[in-house]
Motif scaffolding. Structure first.
Motif, PDB file in Angstrom:
ATOM      1  N   PRO A   5      45.421  -3.239  71.262  1.00 38.66           N
ATOM      2  CA  PRO A   5      45.930  -4.249  70.342  1.00 38.66           C
ATOM      3  C   PRO A   5      47.074  -3.703  69.483  1.00 38.66           C
ATOM      4  O   PRO A   5      47.242  -2.491  69.356  1.00 38.66           O
ATOM      5  CB  PRO A   5      44.724  -4.592  69.473  1.00 38.66           C
ATOM      6  CG  PRO A   5      43.755  -3.497  69.674  1.00 38.66           C
ATOM      7  CD  PRO A   5      44.082  -2.815  70.961  1.00 38.66           C
ATOM      8  N   VAL A   6      47.851  -4.616  68.906  1.00 34.01           N
ATOM      9  CA  VAL A   6      48.964  -4.231  68.048  1.00 34.01           C
ATOM     10  C   VAL A   6      48.673  -4.732  66.647  1.00 34.01           C
ATOM     11  O   VAL A   6      48.355  -5.904  66.450  1.00 34.01           O
ATOM     12  CB  VAL A   6      50.286  -4.847  68.556  1.00 34.01           C
ATOM     13  CG1 VAL A   6      51.422  -4.540  67.600  1.00 34.01           C
ATOM     14  CG2 VAL A   6      50.600  -4.354  69.947  1.00 34.01           C
ATOM     15  N   GLU A   7      48.740  -3.840  65.679  1.00 36.14           N
ATOM     16  CA  GLU A   7      48.552  -4.215  64.283  1.00 36.14           C
ATOM     17  C   GLU A   7      49.371  -3.247  63.435  1.00 36.14           C
ATOM     18  O   GLU A   7      49.248  -2.036  63.579  1.00 36.14           O
ATOM     19  CB  GLU A   7      47.070  -4.139  63.906  1.00 36.14           C
ATOM     20  CG  GLU A   7      46.778  -4.730  62.570  1.00 36.14           C
ATOM     21  CD  GLU A   7      45.278  -4.846  62.322  1.00 36.14           C
ATOM     22  OE1 GLU A   7      44.923  -5.123  61.182  1.00 36.14           O
ATOM     23  OE2 GLU A   7      44.486  -4.653  63.259  1.00 36.14           O
ATOM     24  N   GLN A   8      50.207  -3.798  62.558  1.00 33.62           N
ATOM     25  CA  GLN A   8      51.080  -2.977  61.726  1.00 33.62           C
ATOM     26  C   GLN A   8      50.908  -3.321  60.260  1.00 33.62           C
ATOM     27  O   GLN A   8      50.582  -4.452  59.904  1.00 33.62           O
ATOM     28  CB  GLN A   8      52.543  -3.205  62.093  1.00 33.62           C
ATOM     29  CG  GLN A   8      52.929  -2.718  63.452  1.00 33.62           C
ATOM     30  CD  GLN A   8      54.399  -2.981  63.735  1.00 33.62           C
ATOM     31  OE1 GLN A   8      54.945  -3.999  63.346  1.00 33.62           O
ATOM     32  NE2 GLN A   8      55.027  -2.050  64.413  1.00 33.62           N
ATOM     33  N   CYS A   9      51.184  -2.335  59.401  1.00 33.44           N
ATOM     34  CA  CYS A   9      51.208  -2.558  57.961  1.00 33.44           C
ATOM     35  C   CYS A   9      52.390  -3.473  57.649  1.00 33.44           C
ATOM     36  O   CYS A   9      53.496  -3.236  58.145  1.00 33.44           O
ATOM     37  CB  CYS A   9      51.368  -1.227  57.234  1.00 33.44           C
ATOM     38  SG  CYS A   9      51.704  -1.418  55.461  1.00 33.44           S
ATOM     39  N   PRO A  10      52.190  -4.514  56.832  1.00 30.05           N
ATOM     40  CA  PRO A  10      53.307  -5.404  56.503  1.00 30.05           C
ATOM     41  C   PRO A  10      54.368  -4.754  55.624  1.00 30.05           C
ATOM     42  O   PRO A  10      55.466  -5.289  55.487  1.00 30.05           O
ATOM     43  CB  PRO A  10      52.628  -6.575  55.788  1.00 30.05           C
ATOM     44  CG  PRO A  10      51.328  -6.072  55.323  1.00 30.05           C
ATOM     45  CD  PRO A  10      50.937  -4.962  56.255  1.00 30.05           C
ATOM     46  N   PHE A  11      54.070  -3.598  55.044  1.00 32.84           N
ATOM     47  CA  PHE A  11      55.015  -2.927  54.152  1.00 32.84           C
ATOM     48  C   PHE A  11      55.790  -1.811  54.847  1.00 32.84           C
ATOM     49  O   PHE A  11      57.009  -1.830  54.895  1.00 32.84           O
ATOM     50  CB  PHE A  11      54.280  -2.381  52.918  1.00 32.84           C
ATOM     51  CG  PHE A  11      53.586  -3.447  52.134  1.00 32.84           C
ATOM     52  CD1 PHE A  11      54.297  -4.321  51.328  1.00 32.84           C
ATOM     53  CD2 PHE A  11      52.218  -3.611  52.233  1.00 32.84           C
ATOM     54  CE1 PHE A  11      53.661  -5.325  50.620  1.00 32.84           C
ATOM     55  CE2 PHE A  11      51.563  -4.604  51.532  1.00 32.84           C
ATOM     56  CZ  PHE A  11      52.290  -5.469  50.723  1.00 32.84           C
ATOM     57  N   LYS A  38      43.111   0.503  58.853  1.00 28.42           N
ATOM     58  CA  LYS A  38      43.277  -0.144  57.554  1.00 28.42           C
ATOM     59  C   LYS A  38      41.982  -0.059  56.759  1.00 28.42           C
ATOM     60  O   LYS A  38      40.889   0.011  57.315  1.00 28.42           O
ATOM     61  CB  LYS A  38      43.742  -1.578  57.707  1.00 28.42           C
ATOM     62  CG  LYS A  38      42.777  -2.487  58.413  1.00 28.42           C
ATOM     63  CD  LYS A  38      43.403  -3.839  58.667  1.00 28.42           C
ATOM     64  CE  LYS A  38      42.464  -4.724  59.460  1.00 28.42           C
ATOM     65  NZ  LYS A  38      43.066  -5.986  59.789  1.00 28.42           N
ATOM     66  N   ILE A  39      42.095  -0.079  55.434  1.00 29.62           N
ATOM     67  CA  ILE A  39      40.968   0.071  54.522  1.00 29.62           C
ATOM     68  C   ILE A  39      40.616  -1.297  53.958  1.00 29.62           C
ATOM     69  O   ILE A  39      41.491  -2.001  53.445  1.00 29.62           O
ATOM     70  CB  ILE A  39      41.336   1.042  53.384  1.00 29.62           C
ATOM     71  CG1 ILE A  39      41.700   2.405  53.963  1.00 29.62           C
ATOM     72  CG2 ILE A  39      40.200   1.137  52.374  1.00 29.62           C
ATOM     73  CD1 ILE A  39      42.406   3.317  52.982  1.00 29.62           C
ATOM     74  N   GLY A  40      39.361  -1.688  54.037  1.00 21.26           N
ATOM     75  CA  GLY A  40      38.909  -2.952  53.475  1.00 21.26           C
ATOM     76  C   GLY A  40      38.571  -2.792  52.008  1.00 21.26           C
ATOM     77  O   GLY A  40      37.864  -1.862  51.630  1.00 21.26           O
ATOM     78  N   ILE A  41      39.068  -3.700  51.162  1.00 26.54           N
ATOM     79  CA  ILE A  41      38.761  -3.685  49.731  1.00 26.54           C
ATOM     80  C   ILE A  41      37.730  -4.785  49.488  1.00 26.54           C
ATOM     81  O   ILE A  41      37.998  -5.971  49.699  1.00 26.54           O
ATOM     82  CB  ILE A  41      40.035  -3.898  48.890  1.00 26.54           C
ATOM     83  CG1 ILE A  41      41.007  -2.755  49.177  1.00 26.54           C
ATOM     84  CG2 ILE A  41      39.677  -3.974  47.409  1.00 26.54           C
ATOM     85  CD1 ILE A  41      42.347  -2.901  48.531  1.00 26.54           C
ATOM     86  N   TYR A  42      36.566  -4.373  49.035  1.00 28.68           N
ATOM     87  CA  TYR A  42      35.405  -5.251  48.930  1.00 28.68           C
ATOM     88  C   TYR A  42      35.252  -5.799  47.516  1.00 28.68           C
ATOM     89  O   TYR A  42      35.388  -5.072  46.536  1.00 28.68           O
ATOM     90  CB  TYR A  42      34.161  -4.443  49.321  1.00 28.68           C
ATOM     91  CG  TYR A  42      32.892  -5.218  49.351  1.00 28.68           C
ATOM     92  CD1 TYR A  42      32.580  -6.030  50.430  1.00 28.68           C
ATOM     93  CD2 TYR A  42      31.974  -5.140  48.312  1.00 28.68           C
ATOM     94  CE1 TYR A  42      31.396  -6.748  50.479  1.00 28.68           C
ATOM     95  CE2 TYR A  42      30.786  -5.843  48.350  1.00 28.68           C
ATOM     96  CZ  TYR A  42      30.510  -6.642  49.423  1.00 28.68           C
ATOM     97  OH  TYR A  42      29.340  -7.344  49.462  1.00 28.68           O
ATOM     98  N   ASP A  43      34.946  -7.091  47.398  1.00 26.90           N
ATOM     99  CA  ASP A  43      34.682  -7.746  46.119  1.00 26.90           C
ATOM    100  C   ASP A  43      33.187  -8.040  46.059  1.00 26.90           C
ATOM    101  O   ASP A  43      32.668  -8.818  46.866  1.00 26.90           O
ATOM    102  CB  ASP A  43      35.489  -9.043  46.028  1.00 26.90           C
ATOM    103  CG  ASP A  43      35.337  -9.732  44.686  1.00 26.90           C
ATOM    104  OD1 ASP A  43      34.193  -9.834  44.193  1.00 26.90           O
ATOM    105  OD2 ASP A  43      36.362 -10.172  44.139  1.00 26.90           O
TER     106      ASP A  43
END
Length: 64
Positions: A5-11, A38-43
């Motif tokens: 798969p292809v996944e890139q940072c938007p920045f 990528k790192i998930g930020i949990y709420d």
């Protein structure tokens, strides 16, 4: 063979797909079988991941 798969940072446009998961660990993962960097930020209040963070540039974006 499974397509990578292809996944890139938007920045910073860094590649966020890691190595293929070893066969011995596949029972613990669901397809596609590649490590995600990528790192998930949990709420806690919402009880879910609300944002992602790039491990390279530390940029943060909302989860779609």
């Amino acid at each position: 063979m499974e397509e990578r798969p292809v996944e890139q940072c938007p920045f910073c446009k860094a590649d966020l797909i890691g190595e293929k998961i070893p066969y011995s660990l596949l029972e613990h993962y669901s397809p596609p079988y590649f490590f995600r960097l990528k790192i998930g930020i949990y709420d806690r209040e919402l009880d879910r991941i609300t944002h992602w963070q790039c491990p390279f540039c530390k940029g943060t974006w909302e989860r779609n």
